[in-house]
Motif scaffolding. Structure first.
Motif, PDB file in Angstrom:
ATOM      1  N   GLU A  28       0.843  -1.281   0.041  1.00 44.52           N
ATOM      2  CA  GLU A  28      -0.079  -0.043   0.126  1.00 44.52           C
ATOM      3  C   GLU A  28       0.939   1.199  -0.026  1.00 44.52           C
ATOM      4  N   GLN A  30       2.821   4.446  -2.475  1.00 48.27           N
ATOM      5  CA  GLN A  30       3.418   4.972  -3.834  1.00 48.27           C
ATOM      6  C   GLN A  30       4.894   4.618  -3.825  1.00 48.27           C
ATOM      7  N   ASP A  49       0.114   1.346  -5.006  1.00 47.48           N
ATOM      8  CA  ASP A  49      -0.162   0.064  -4.714  1.00 47.48           C
ATOM      9  C   ASP A  49       0.239  -1.139  -5.590  1.00 47.48           C
ATOM     10  N   THR A  76       5.748   3.236   0.228  1.00 43.43           N
ATOM     11  CA  THR A  76       4.790   1.941   0.468  1.00 43.43           C
ATOM     12  C   THR A  76       5.013   1.366   1.817  1.00 43.43           C
TER      13      THR A  76
END
Length: 114
Positions: A28, A30, A49, A76
């Motif tokens: 999850e 970027q 993601d 992330t």
């Protein structure tokens, strides 16, 4: 009696299915990287993601095929391992912790999230 057995078997199968982790969970957040366009302009590419456990070759729109990106930023919640070579191969790699980043000197062509 058969209905109870069928219900118990169904409930057990459902619990087993829920307890087994998925094989390709997405990270999850970027992942960002910088690249040069074919016109010589600096641009930023990103993966939103990204899938976990799958090698992703990095290439920005309009960049030369096989050219390296640089300055990766892992925003992330997963660990990102970046590779100098395509297809997550070769001995030159670097691991970025969640929220970590690297300088402009780190060249990357592929990434995998774990």
């Amino acid at each position: 009696m058969r209905l109870r057995s069928a219900m118990a078997a169904s409930a057990g199968a459902l619990l087993l299915l829920l307890a087994t982790p998925g094989s390709a969970l997405a990270a999850e957040g970027q992942f960002r990287y910088t690249y040069m366009t074919s016109d010589g302009y600096e641009a930023v590419g990103f993966l939103n993601d990204p899938d976990g456990g799958t090698c992703i070759n990095l290439q920005g729109p309009g960049s030369e095929p096989g050219s390296a990106a640089y300055a990766p930023k892992n925003r992330t919640d997963a660990t990102a391992t970046v590779f100098l070579d395509e297809d997550c191969s070769g001995g030159a790699y670097y691991t970025l912790r969640p929220g970590g980043g690297a300088s402009d000197r780190l060249l990357v062509r592929s990434v995998v999230f774990s």
